[in-house]
Each structure stands twice: as structure tokens, then as C-alpha cells.
Write a protein that holds these residues in place. Structure first.
Motif, PDB file in Angstrom:
ATOM      1  N   TYR A  30      54.117 -11.366 109.150  1.00 15.00           N
ATOM      2  CA  TYR A  30      54.794 -10.153 108.680  1.00 15.00           C
ATOM      3  C   TYR A  30      56.289 -10.341 108.893  1.00 15.00           C
ATOM      4  N   PHE A  31      57.040 -10.215 107.812  1.00 19.68           N
ATOM      5  CA  PHE A  31      58.470 -10.514 107.845  1.00 19.68           C
ATOM      6  C   PHE A  31      59.230  -9.301 107.323  1.00 19.68           C
ATOM      7  N   PRO A  40      66.518  -4.690 114.779  1.00 21.07           N
ATOM      8  CA  PRO A  40      67.121  -5.988 114.449  1.00 21.07           C
ATOM      9  C   PRO A  40      67.154  -6.192 112.943  1.00 21.07           C
ATOM     10  N   ASP A  41      68.143  -6.924 112.459  1.00 16.61           N
ATOM     11  CA  ASP A  41      68.268  -7.163 111.017  1.00 16.61           C
ATOM     12  C   ASP A  41      67.048  -7.884 110.459  1.00 16.61           C
ATOM     13  N   TYR A  42      66.420  -8.714 111.313  1.00 11.55           N
ATOM     14  CA  TYR A  42      65.233  -9.447 110.875  1.00 11.55           C
ATOM     15  C   TYR A  42      64.191  -9.434 111.985  1.00 11.55           C
ATOM     16  N   MET A  43      62.920  -9.211 111.606  1.00 15.08           N
ATOM     17  CA  MET A  43      61.807  -9.263 112.545  1.00 15.08           C
ATOM     18  C   MET A  43      60.659 -10.028 111.903  1.00 15.08           C
ATOM     19  N   GLU A  44      59.936 -10.734 112.749  1.00 18.11           N
ATOM     20  CA  GLU A  44      58.790 -11.515 112.267  1.00 18.11           C
ATOM     21  C   GLU A  44      57.690 -11.473 113.314  1.00 18.11           C
ATOM     22  N   ARG A  45      56.456 -11.316 112.855  1.00 13.95           N
ATOM     23  CA  ARG A  45      55.315 -11.326 113.756  1.00 13.95           C
ATOM     24  C   ARG A  45      54.167 -12.076 113.110  1.00 13.95           C
ATOM     25  N   ILE A  85      60.419 -22.453 111.136  1.00 12.87           N
ATOM     26  CA  ILE A  85      60.251 -21.631 109.940  1.00 12.87           C
ATOM     27  C   ILE A  85      60.869 -20.251 110.141  1.00 12.87           C
ATOM     28  N   SER A  86      60.793 -19.723 111.350  1.00 16.30           N
ATOM     29  CA  SER A  86      61.360 -18.401 111.617  1.00 16.30           C
ATOM     30  C   SER A  86      62.863 -18.368 111.355  1.00 16.30           C
ATOM     31  N   LEU A  87      63.559 -19.422 111.775  1.00 16.43           N
ATOM     32  CA  LEU A  87      65.007 -19.477 111.537  1.00 16.43           C
ATOM     33  C   LEU A  87      65.316 -19.518 110.046  1.00 16.43           C
ATOM     34  N   ASP A  88      64.522 -20.283 109.309  1.00 20.78           N
ATOM     35  CA  ASP A  88      64.707 -20.349 107.858  1.00 20.78           C
ATOM     36  C   ASP A  88      64.396 -19.005 107.207  1.00 20.78           C
ATOM     37  N   ASN A  89      63.305 -18.367 107.663  1.00 22.95           N
ATOM     38  CA  ASN A  89      62.941 -17.060 107.111  1.00 22.95           C
ATOM     39  C   ASN A  89      64.029 -16.024 107.354  1.00 22.95           C
TER      40      ASN A  89
END
Length: 333
Positions: A30-31, A40-45, A85-89
């Protein structure tokens, strides 16, 4: 209306309502890139069968450490790849958000609320079938999806066409993305299913019964909570019971990895003390079922005991605190 849709969409991102059946194993990503929210400007789980495995957001300056239970070389390589991948996302979703804002002509005050979401999922079915999906949404509405077989993006709205073309300009990226959703994510799912201790846990449901009055009718509610995995069956048993048609019967997350749900019925008005009504819960954590029975006279008995206790406390003159307790009308059963 748009802001309401945005927050509605964000609610489901944060609560992660996914698995339809405990027989299907899935790894889900989930992005979320956002503007105008106190987030936060970006979150990922990343989750496996709804259990959180990995979390990253744009306020974090270091890699997410590999958990101790993932102690194989292959597992650690997958974890390192997840971090990369998280940094790229993070950068890709910043670009996605700004592109969508521009195409929908929503540029202006930085206080405007805009949310760009992505959901990627790889599912393994009991018969061995593999299924993968990748979809994007902007402000709660479908925006873009990826066709894994044709290696192309599909624009759900005209405003997504420009971004679709931008994504398809890089054939190397398309090959990597296709390979990930055809092979890598399923390998990752199997590794995490094998090693993550939380995925295989089971928690027994807690069952509570309540009564309330609605539109002149007596409604009995069976609240089931604290169970895992998600798959559960709840039913009322008793003569003359009617279902509450407008009630939502979704299974909802509690926030601690467990779930909750409820079922309500309308109880007959005539001679309720002569009947017993039971809520029966079937869950994989229990051999058989969990059954709770509502008996009308049990409520009366509770009130009798409360009254007797209050009476003797009053006689004993034990003080204002107990007298206030006796006067309280809102006593739960």
C-alpha cells in the motif's frame, strides 16, 4: 464532496481491509503520497494476509532493519530489495501526485488536500492459481492500472493518459515491473509465509451480547472481536428472529492485528422470557464453535442483584459513593 472522498479513501488505506478468505494467501503493498494532510508526504506498508510486515515513510532517514526471524540469506536479500524499492517508490509517487494535480487543474494553495494511492497485490489460491494486480487512485477515484500480460498501463480517466505515456517510455522499467508481479512477489510471499511468526497465529474470538431499542423493536446484537485470522461466521439461532437489513456486516480490523464484526436481529415482542436466543460463532481458532445465549430473565436477575446490593449498602450507611451507584440507571449487563 471531493474532500470527503479523499478522507474515505485514506481511511481504508490506513485500516487495510483486504482478505476475503483465510484460504487465499496474499502479499500486499500500500503506497500513499499526500498533500495538505498532517501526515508524511509518502507512506508505504507491506502486509501478508493482513499482517503488517514492513512500514516506511518519508520522515525515516534509515533503512528499515531486517527482523530477526527472517534469518535466511534469501530472506535477507528480499528485505534489502524491499528497502531499495521503497526509496524509488517515494520519488515516483511524488511525481505521480504532482502529475495528477496538474492534469486535474488542482494547482494552487498548498493547503489543498490531495492523495495519490497505489495498491499492489499477489495472491496464491489453494489450487495453486497465481493472481497479481496493480492499481492507482487519485483522491479516492480510479486513475491508472497495470496490465501485466501486455506490459502496458491503462488510463481509467482522460487525465491519466499523459502519466500513462510517461510510465511506458521506459521499457526497462516495464520489464522489471512485469517480472516482479509475475515472479518476485510470489517468491517473497512464500518466504514470509514460512518465516513470519505472526502470520500463523490464531486468536479466539470474544463474544458479547447487547440489547437496544430501535423504532419500537428490541434489537439483539452479537459483537465478536479479537479474533484472527479474518475469516469468521456469525449467526443468531432462535424462534421468530428477524435480521436487521440495513446493518453493515463487514469484518473490520481492530488495529492490533485482530478483527471484529457484529450481527443484529429483531427479537419477537410476545413472551420473550419463554425463549432463548443464541449467537453462534465459527472460527478456525476454535474446535466446534463459540456460543453465547441471551435469556431475557438474565437481565432481570442482574437488576435484582444490583438492587439487593444497593439496599444492603444503604442500610449499612457506607457513604455517598454507594448511594450514587444505586441511583445509576446506565448499568451494563
Amino acid at each position: 464532496m471531493r474532500k470527503r472522498n479523499v478522507f474515505y479513501s485514506l481511511f481504508f488505506f490506513l485500516h487495510l481491509l483486504q482478505q476475503a478468505s483465510s484460504d487465499v494467501h496474499s502479499i500486499s503493498g500500500y503506497f500513499l503520497g499526500s498533500q495538505g494532510l498532517n501526515l508524511p508526504d509518502y507512506m508505504e506498508r507491506i502486509t501478508v494476509d493482513d499482517v503488517g510486515m514492513y512500514y516506511y515513510d518519508s520522515t525515516m532517514n534509515a533503512e528499515v532493519p531486517c527482523p530477526e526471524w527472517l534469518n535466511t540469506t534469501e530472506g535477507q536479500e528480499h528485505w534489502k530489495d524491499i528497502n531499495l524499492i521503497s526509496l524509488d517508490n517515494r520519488h515516483r509517487f511524488a511525481s505521480s501526485l504532482q502529475s495528477a494535480i496538474l492534469q486535474f487543474n488542482l494547482t494552487g494553495s498548498s493547503s489543498n488536500v490531495n492523495v495519490y494511492q497505489g495498491v499492489g497485490r499477489c495472491s496464491l489460491y489453494p489450487d495453486g492459481t497465481l493472481k497479481a494486480v496493480l492499481t492507482h487512485a487519485f483522491n479516492g477515484e480510479d486513475f491508472l492500472s497495470f496490465d501485466i500480460d501486455t506490459k502496458t498501463f491503462i488510463a481509467s480517466v482522460p487525465q491519466a493518459v499523459i502519466y500513462k505515456r510517461q510510465r511506458e517510455e521506459n521499457p526497462v522499467f516495464l520489464e522489471h515491473l512485469t517480472f516482479f508481479y509475475k515472479k518476485t512477489c510470489f517468491e517473497r510471499l512464500k518466504i514470509l509465509l514460512q518465516h513470519a511468526p505472526a502470520v500463523n497465529m490464531k486468536k479466539v474470538p470474544e463474544v458479547r451480547l447487547f440489547k437496544r431499542t430501535k423504532a419500537g423493536s428490541k434489537v439483539l446484537t452479537c459483537h465478536v472481536t479479537g479474533f484472527y485470522p479474518r475469516d469468521v461466521q456469525v449467526e443468531w439461532v432462535g424462534a421468530g428472529l428477524q435480521s436487521v437489513e440495513e446493518e453493515m456486516v463487514d469484518v473490520l480490523p481492530n488495529g492490533d492485528g485482530t478483527y471484529q464484526t457484529r450481527r443484529s436481529v429483531i427479537r419477537p415482542e410476545e413472551n420473550p422470557e419463554e425463549h432463548k436466543y443464541s449467537c453462534v460463532v465459527h472460527h478456525s481458532s476454535v474446535a466446534g464453535n463459540v456460543t453465547k445465549t441471551w435469556e431475557e430473565h438474565s437481565g432481570l436477575a442482574a437488576w435484582i442483584w444490583i438492587s439487593l446490593i444497593c439496599f444492603f449498602l444503604a442500610i449499612a450507611g457506607t457513604g455517598l459513593l454507594f448511594r450514587r451507584l444505586c441511583k445509576t440507571k446506565d448499568v451494563g449487563i
